[in-house]
Write a protein that holds these residues in place. Sequence first.
Motif, PDB file in Angstrom:
ATOM      1  N   MET A   6       0.934  -1.116   0.196  1.00 26.40           N
ATOM      2  CA  MET A   6       0.392   0.000   0.349  1.00 26.40           C
ATOM      3  C   MET A   6       1.332   1.316  -0.134  1.00 26.40           C
ATOM      4  O   MET A   6       2.225   1.332   0.801  1.00 26.40           O
ATOM      5  CB  MET A   6      -0.774   0.182   1.187  1.00 26.40           C
ATOM      6  N   SER A   7       0.463   2.509  -0.739  1.00 28.70           N
ATOM      7  CA  SER A   7       1.647   3.088  -0.792  1.00 28.70           C
ATOM      8  C   SER A   7       1.044   4.576  -1.005  1.00 28.70           C
ATOM      9  O   SER A   7      -0.396   4.886  -1.864  1.00 28.70           O
ATOM     10  CB  SER A   7       2.038   3.192  -2.391  1.00 28.70           C
ATOM     11  N   ASN A   8       0.976   5.326  -0.251  1.00 26.65           N
ATOM     12  CA  ASN A   8       0.715   6.971   0.337  1.00 26.65           C
ATOM     13  C   ASN A   8       1.827   8.003   0.250  1.00 26.65           C
ATOM     14  O   ASN A   8       2.567   7.594   0.970  1.00 26.65           O
ATOM     15  CB  ASN A   8      -0.761   6.556   0.151  1.00 26.65           C
ATOM     16  N   SER A   9       1.263   9.389  -0.287  1.00 28.22           N
ATOM     17  CA  SER A   9       2.152  10.117  -0.025  1.00 28.22           C
ATOM     18  C   SER A   9       1.456  11.440   1.188  1.00 28.22           C
ATOM     19  O   SER A   9       1.820  12.606   0.445  1.00 28.22           O
ATOM     20  CB  SER A   9       2.440  10.786  -1.021  1.00 28.22           C
ATOM     21  N   PRO A  10       0.756  11.278   2.312  1.00 28.18           N
ATOM     22  CA  PRO A  10       0.743  12.184   3.093  1.00 28.18           C
ATOM     23  C   PRO A  10       1.425  13.332   3.561  1.00 28.18           C
ATOM     24  O   PRO A  10       2.248  13.379   2.860  1.00 28.18           O
ATOM     25  CB  PRO A  10       0.569  11.841   4.497  1.00 28.18           C
ATOM     26  N   LYS A  11       0.217  14.546   3.394  1.00 27.90           N
ATOM     27  CA  LYS A  11       1.091  15.554   3.459  1.00 27.90           C
ATOM     28  C   LYS A  11       1.780  15.384   5.012  1.00 27.90           C
ATOM     29  O   LYS A  11       1.557  14.763   6.183  1.00 27.90           O
ATOM     30  CB  LYS A  11       0.468  17.249   3.564  1.00 27.90           C
ATOM     31  N   LYS A  12       3.209  16.160   5.443  1.00 27.62           N
ATOM     32  CA  LYS A  12       4.001  15.999   6.306  1.00 27.62           C
ATOM     33  C   LYS A  12       3.347  16.793   7.349  1.00 27.62           C
ATOM     34  O   LYS A  12       3.527  15.710   8.643  1.00 27.62           O
ATOM     35  CB  LYS A  12       5.458  17.243   6.431  1.00 27.62           C
ATOM     36  N   GLU A  13       2.465  17.322   7.527  1.00 30.98           N
ATOM     37  CA  GLU A  13       1.675  17.643   8.802  1.00 30.98           C
ATOM     38  C   GLU A  13       0.666  17.009   9.381  1.00 30.98           C
ATOM     39  O   GLU A  13       0.107  17.320  10.389  1.00 30.98           O
ATOM     40  CB  GLU A  13       1.557  19.467   8.695  1.00 30.98           C
ATOM     41  N   ASN A  14       0.003  15.941   8.633  1.00 37.94           N
ATOM     42  CA  ASN A  14      -0.648  15.136   8.827  1.00 37.94           C
ATOM     43  C   ASN A  14       0.100  13.809   8.875  1.00 37.94           C
ATOM     44  O   ASN A  14      -1.061  12.712   9.340  1.00 37.94           O
ATOM     45  CB  ASN A  14      -1.861  15.185   7.484  1.00 37.94           C
ATOM     46  N   LEU A  15       0.902  13.813   8.807  1.00 40.26           N
ATOM     47  CA  LEU A  15       1.690  12.752   9.185  1.00 40.26           C
ATOM     48  C   LEU A  15       1.766  11.864  10.150  1.00 40.26           C
ATOM     49  O   LEU A  15       2.712  12.832  10.421  1.00 40.26           O
ATOM     50  CB  LEU A  15       2.796  12.215   8.090  1.00 40.26           C
ATOM     51  N   VAL A  16       1.405  10.956  10.717  1.00 35.72           N
ATOM     52  CA  VAL A  16       1.950  10.352  12.339  1.00 35.72           C
ATOM     53  C   VAL A  16       2.696   8.988  12.405  1.00 35.72           C
ATOM     54  O   VAL A  16       2.745   7.793  11.463  1.00 35.72           O
ATOM     55  CB  VAL A  16       0.817   9.893  13.343  1.00 35.72           C
ATOM     56  N   SER A  17       4.227   9.594  12.545  1.00 31.26           N
ATOM     57  CA  SER A  17       5.216   8.961  12.779  1.00 31.26           C
ATOM     58  C   SER A  17       5.168   8.198  14.095  1.00 31.26           C
ATOM     59  O   SER A  17       5.232   8.587  15.172  1.00 31.26           O
ATOM     60  CB  SER A  17       6.878   9.099  12.628  1.00 31.26           C
ATOM     61  N   ILE A  18       4.959   6.994  13.774  1.00 26.28           N
ATOM     62  CA  ILE A  18       4.834   5.858  15.056  1.00 26.28           C
ATOM     63  C   ILE A  18       6.051   4.908  15.362  1.00 26.28           C
ATOM     64  O   ILE A  18       6.787   4.300  14.905  1.00 26.28           O
ATOM     65  CB  ILE A  18       3.381   4.571  14.958  1.00 26.28           C
ATOM     66  N   ILE A  19       6.698   5.507  16.641  1.00 25.85           N
ATOM     67  CA  ILE A  19       7.778   4.930  17.288  1.00 25.85           C
ATOM     68  C   ILE A  19       6.974   3.411  18.037  1.00 25.85           C
ATOM     69  O   ILE A  19       6.583   3.444  18.912  1.00 25.85           O
ATOM     70  CB  ILE A  19       8.392   5.890  17.829  1.00 25.85           C
ATOM     71  N   MET A  20       8.397   2.298  17.154  1.00 27.33           N
ATOM     72  CA  MET A  20       8.234   0.742  17.947  1.00 27.33           C
ATOM     73  C   MET A  20       9.672   0.598  18.319  1.00 27.33           C
ATOM     74  O   MET A  20      10.017   0.227  17.543  1.00 27.33           O
ATOM     75  CB  MET A  20       7.360   0.564  17.188  1.00 27.33           C
ATOM     76  N   PRO A  21       9.903   0.517  19.480  1.00 24.41           N
ATOM     77  CA  PRO A  21      11.781  -0.044  19.589  1.00 24.41           C
ATOM     78  C   PRO A  21      11.162  -1.545  19.493  1.00 24.41           C
ATOM     79  O   PRO A  21       9.756  -2.010  20.243  1.00 24.41           O
ATOM     80  CB  PRO A  21      11.884   0.578  21.013  1.00 24.41           C
ATOM     81  N   ALA A  22      11.645  -2.268  19.721  1.00 23.62           N
ATOM     82  CA  ALA A  22      11.696  -4.302  19.779  1.00 23.62           C
ATOM     83  C   ALA A  22      12.544  -4.425  20.148  1.00 23.62           C
ATOM     84  O   ALA A  22      14.198  -4.232  19.859  1.00 23.62           O
ATOM     85  CB  ALA A  22      10.758  -4.696  18.301  1.00 23.62           C
ATOM     86  N   TYR A  23      12.050  -5.612  21.048  1.00 22.31           N
ATOM     87  CA  TYR A  23      13.141  -6.228  21.747  1.00 22.31           C
ATOM     88  C   TYR A  23      12.690  -7.263  21.848  1.00 22.31           C
ATOM     89  O   TYR A  23      12.157  -7.431  23.243  1.00 22.31           O
ATOM     90  CB  TYR A  23      14.353  -5.071  23.539  1.00 22.31           C
ATOM     91  N   ASN A  24      12.905  -9.023  21.567  1.00 21.70           N
ATOM     92  CA  ASN A  24      12.529  -9.858  21.701  1.00 21.70           C
ATOM     93  C   ASN A  24      11.223 -10.300  22.145  1.00 21.70           C
ATOM     94  O   ASN A  24      10.568 -10.523  23.153  1.00 21.70           O
ATOM     95  CB  ASN A  24      13.201 -10.761  22.890  1.00 21.70           C
ATOM     96  N   CYS A  25       9.659 -10.070  21.032  1.00 18.11           N
ATOM     97  CA  CYS A  25       8.942  -9.408  20.964  1.00 18.11           C
ATOM     98  C   CYS A  25       7.840 -10.534  19.655  1.00 18.11           C
ATOM     99  O   CYS A  25       7.509  -9.956  20.008  1.00 18.11           O
ATOM    100  CB  CYS A  25       8.700  -8.238  21.085  1.00 18.11           C
ATOM    101  N   GLU A  26       8.811 -12.003  19.858  1.00 22.34           N
ATOM    102  CA  GLU A  26       8.076 -12.099  19.087  1.00 22.34           C
ATOM    103  C   GLU A  26       6.650 -12.897  18.979  1.00 22.34           C
ATOM    104  O   GLU A  26       5.771 -12.939  18.429  1.00 22.34           O
ATOM    105  CB  GLU A  26       9.075 -13.718  18.300  1.00 22.34           C
ATOM    106  N   LYS A  27       6.625 -12.582  20.413  1.00 21.54           N
ATOM    107  CA  LYS A  27       4.627 -13.594  20.521  1.00 21.54           C
ATOM    108  C   LYS A  27       3.818 -12.296  20.552  1.00 21.54           C
ATOM    109  O   LYS A  27       2.740 -12.414  20.058  1.00 21.54           O
ATOM    110  CB  LYS A  27       4.825 -13.767  22.209  1.00 21.54           C
TER     111      LYS A  27
END
Length: 260
Positions: free
Chosen positions: A1-22
Amino acid sequence: MSNSPKKENLVSIIMPAYNCEKFIKDAINSVIKQTYQSWELIVIDDGSRDNSVGIVKELLNNDDRIRLYINEKNQGVSATRNRAISLAAGDWIAFLDSDDMWERTKLEKQVTFAKKNNAEFLFTGSSYINEDGNYYQGIFDVPKKVTYKKLRTHNVISCSSVLIKKRFFGSIKMEKDDMHEDYAVWLRILRTGVCAYGVNEPLLIYRISRTSKSGNKIKTIKMTYKVFRFIGINPFGSAYFMLKHIMGSLKKYRRIKFIN
């Protein structure tokens, strides 16, 4: 899926991952299912020894809004979140830990509220599940607005519920994994005079884990004290606010019971 939302509308979601396969597949799928679709998901693996990276790679093949980075060595959650923020393309930052989930309307309701109220720092209420995905009875209600003074007495801002403007992280970073690093950031931001606004609905599904920081109550009390010392409150003041937190936490968890 591809889109190019405006920067002011774009939400950047931050997800650290460490041994979380479950849990990480459920976390990412809760992002994909959001009714608000102008987002990018930045997953940074911090040296996992399980199949966390493999699971993320499978998911990003079907959605190019998901971006995966891998730390060369384990850096801890604060440094990992800071790196992800530096890579973010949006004006908005949201945090989602790899063992938590969102309700489908979480981002939509926060973005709508932000536009209507000219808000730049938002958080939500929570429901609770255990490691097996079973729900607890009771939810965590949040106030309409929180100031620095109010937040000192009880941290009502769950990290995975936050939506905040990226500009706040220009000079303020997450630091010191031996304390509640996110709480320290919220206090430092609110101390500048801004307010955080609560959307009082359980839009965050928070997983209570035995291995999480909050799973050990003695440890979490000590980490809370360290937060107050870190932001410059004297030892007596830090002890006072730590006691306020203990009372607030007892009241909070008294309402949360596991459903048999």
